[in-house]
Design a protein around this motif. Sequence first.
Motif, mmCIF file in Angstrom:
data_model
loop_
_atom_site.group_PDB
_atom_site.id
_atom_site.type_symbol
_atom_site.label_atom_id
_atom_site.label_comp_id
_atom_site.label_asym_id
_atom_site.label_seq_id
_atom_site.Cartn_x
_atom_site.Cartn_y
_atom_site.Cartn_z
ATOM 1 N N GLN A 67 0.822 -1.213 0.000
ATOM 2 C CA GLN A 67 0.000 0.000 0.000
ATOM 3 C C GLN A 67 0.857 1.264 0.000
ATOM 4 N N GLY A 68 2.163 1.095 0.134
ATOM 5 C CA GLY A 68 3.060 2.241 0.153
ATOM 6 C C GLY A 68 3.291 2.816 1.530
ATOM 7 N N ASP A 69 2.678 2.223 2.565
ATOM 8 C CA ASP A 69 2.954 2.623 3.942
ATOM 9 C C ASP A 69 4.271 2.015 4.394
ATOM 10 N N GLN A 103 1.703 4.012 16.556
ATOM 11 C CA GLN A 103 2.563 3.100 17.299
ATOM 12 C C GLN A 103 1.922 1.723 17.323
ATOM 13 N N ALA A 104 2.579 0.755 16.700
ATOM 14 C CA ALA A 104 2.006 -0.586 16.581
ATOM 15 C C ALA A 104 2.438 -1.512 17.708
ATOM 16 N N ILE A 105 3.695 -1.401 18.157
ATOM 17 C CA ILE A 105 4.243 -2.324 19.161
ATOM 18 C C ILE A 105 5.080 -1.542 20.165
ATOM 19 N N PHE A 106 4.834 -1.774 21.461
ATOM 20 C CA PHE A 106 5.593 -1.154 22.541
ATOM 21 C C PHE A 106 5.313 -1.950 23.807
ATOM 22 N N PRO A 107 6.326 -2.160 24.667
ATOM 23 C CA PRO A 107 7.727 -1.777 24.521
ATOM 24 C C PRO A 107 8.536 -2.902 23.886
ATOM 25 N N MET A 108 9.718 -2.535 23.385
ATOM 26 C CA MET A 108 10.688 -3.508 22.916
ATOM 27 C C MET A 108 12.068 -3.097 23.425
ATOM 28 N N VAL A 109 12.967 -4.076 23.500
ATOM 29 C CA VAL A 109 14.330 -3.817 23.955
ATOM 30 C C VAL A 109 15.229 -3.700 22.730
ATOM 31 N N THR A 110 15.565 -2.491 22.376
ATOM 32 C CA THR A 110 16.437 -2.194 21.226
ATOM 33 C C THR A 110 15.982 -2.883 19.935
ATOM 34 N N PRO A 111 14.733 -2.652 19.487
ATOM 35 C CA PRO A 111 14.309 -3.212 18.196
ATOM 36 C C PRO A 111 15.164 -2.647 17.068
ATOM 37 N N ASN A 112 15.504 -3.486 16.132
ATOM 38 C CA ASN A 112 16.434 -3.071 15.081
ATOM 39 C C ASN A 112 15.881 -3.398 13.701
ATOM 40 N N GLY A 113 16.018 -4.652 13.247
ATOM 41 C CA GLY A 113 15.541 -5.010 11.917
ATOM 42 C C GLY A 113 14.038 -5.220 11.877
ATOM 43 N N PRO A 162 1.123 -11.405 13.622
ATOM 44 C CA PRO A 162 0.193 -11.365 12.493
ATOM 45 C C PRO A 162 -0.303 -9.921 12.289
ATOM 46 N N ILE A 163 -0.336 -9.481 11.042
ATOM 47 C CA ILE A 163 -0.841 -8.142 10.726
ATOM 48 C C ILE A 163 -2.347 -8.244 10.518
ATOM 49 N N THR A 164 -3.099 -7.419 11.258
ATOM 50 C CA THR A 164 -4.559 -7.499 11.224
ATOM 51 C C THR A 164 -5.217 -6.288 10.578
ATOM 52 N N GLY A 165 -4.471 -5.237 10.300
ATOM 53 C CA GLY A 165 -5.032 -4.030 9.705
ATOM 54 C C GLY A 165 -3.953 -2.988 9.535
ATOM 55 N N ARG A 166 -4.330 -1.811 9.115
ATOM 56 C CA ARG A 166 -3.358 -0.746 8.905
ATOM 57 C C ARG A 166 -2.734 -0.337 10.249
ATOM 58 N N GLY A 167 -1.487 -0.692 10.415
ATOM 59 C CA GLY A 167 -0.790 -0.368 11.652
ATOM 60 C C GLY A 167 -1.195 -1.207 12.841
ATOM 61 N N GLU A 168 -1.916 -2.298 12.617
ATOM 62 C CA GLU A 168 -2.412 -3.121 13.707
ATOM 63 C C GLU A 168 -1.873 -4.548 13.587
ATOM 64 N N VAL A 169 -1.470 -5.107 14.724
ATOM 65 C CA VAL A 169 -1.004 -6.491 14.766
ATOM 66 C C VAL A 169 -1.710 -7.219 15.907
ATOM 67 N N VAL A 187 7.818 -0.165 17.514
ATOM 68 C CA VAL A 187 7.646 -0.324 16.069
ATOM 69 C C VAL A 187 6.464 0.545 15.654
ATOM 70 N N TYR A 188 6.647 1.311 14.583
ATOM 71 C CA TYR A 188 5.620 2.230 14.096
ATOM 72 C C TYR A 188 5.180 1.842 12.685
ATOM 73 N N HIS A 189 3.969 2.280 12.330
ATOM 74 C CA HIS A 189 3.450 2.171 10.974
ATOM 75 C C HIS A 189 3.047 3.574 10.545
ATOM 76 N N ALA A 190 3.418 3.973 9.344
ATOM 77 C CA ALA A 190 3.199 5.361 8.954
ATOM 78 C C ALA A 190 2.995 5.480 7.453
ATOM 79 N N ALA A 191 2.292 6.538 7.066
ATOM 80 C CA ALA A 191 2.123 6.863 5.653
ATOM 81 C C ALA A 191 3.405 7.489 5.123
ATOM 82 N N ALA A 192 3.688 7.238 3.858
ATOM 83 C CA ALA A 192 4.934 7.716 3.266
ATOM 84 C C ALA A 192 4.935 9.213 2.992
ATOM 85 N N ASP A 193 3.752 9.857 3.043
ATOM 86 C CA ASP A 193 3.690 11.290 2.755
ATOM 87 C C ASP A 193 3.720 12.158 4.015
#
Length: 276
Positions: free
Chosen positions: A98-100, A131-141, A165-172, A119-125
């Motif tokens: 979708q280009g996000d 914010q999709a996922i929090f907290p994490m310890v030094t998330p990288n890849g 599993p991805i369930t929607g726009r920015g949702e897991v 971990v975030y999900h965002a529009a490219a424009d």
Amino acid sequence: MQMRKLDYRVVTDGLEFPEGPIALADGSVLVVEIKGGRLIRVKITREDGYNRPHGRADDYTGGAIQRVDLATGAITTLYTHCDGVPINGPNDIVFDRQGDMWFTDHGKTHGRQMDCGAVYHAAADGSWIHQAIFPMVTPNGCGLSPDEKTLYASETETGRLWHWPITGRGEVAKIPWPSPNGGALVGQATGYQRFDSLALEENGNICVATLVTGGITVFSPGGEKLEYWEGPEPYCTNICFGGPDMKTAYITVSGTGLLIAVDWPRPGLKLLHQRG
């Protein structure tokens, strides 16, 4: 698990702690220099010392997601905050169909304090961020499965690879405690190793750049640790795939400032900008 050594060729040297390689359609590779503070385009045709990241830079003012126009060099800042919370250490980024974008915020270490990552999900424009996922310890890849139904993220200091599993726009979908972040564990490093960035193979295998021993750890989607490819030094930080058959792996070897190329045994997954 098979243990092998990378049979590599040096594409270029003299880079200032390179990370984030992107293989472009014209055969060139983009890398970001963390120490140099530059975006470098290496056209495919030094070891003056050894660089090692530590702590927070003296001139640190915050993190941001920026868009760079490759034709003009113009830079546009898209995001510095999400719902009023600063983005402290944006790290890895991947685009969906979708280009996000999905991206990790590694956080920063300063003195006795360490930020929790996310971990975030965002529009490219620049118009929308979540914010999709929090907290994490030094998330990288971070990366997406071939069908884009699964999100993967690696943590540096824990040496763990997670999936949701991805369930929607920015949702897991998240599993309950004792998962620390709602993710399910795919696998983890062997012994004292740390994880950096990652890339997917066309068949769904996850290739995680691995620190300390330095190399690439390959997991199956089911969590089997298939291979470990030993690299030339401890800071094998990022991997991407390119070439006409997607079987060239470009790997940043950051401590000594190298971009190397490896003939990979299987094709990598084409990213959004590589699809026809």
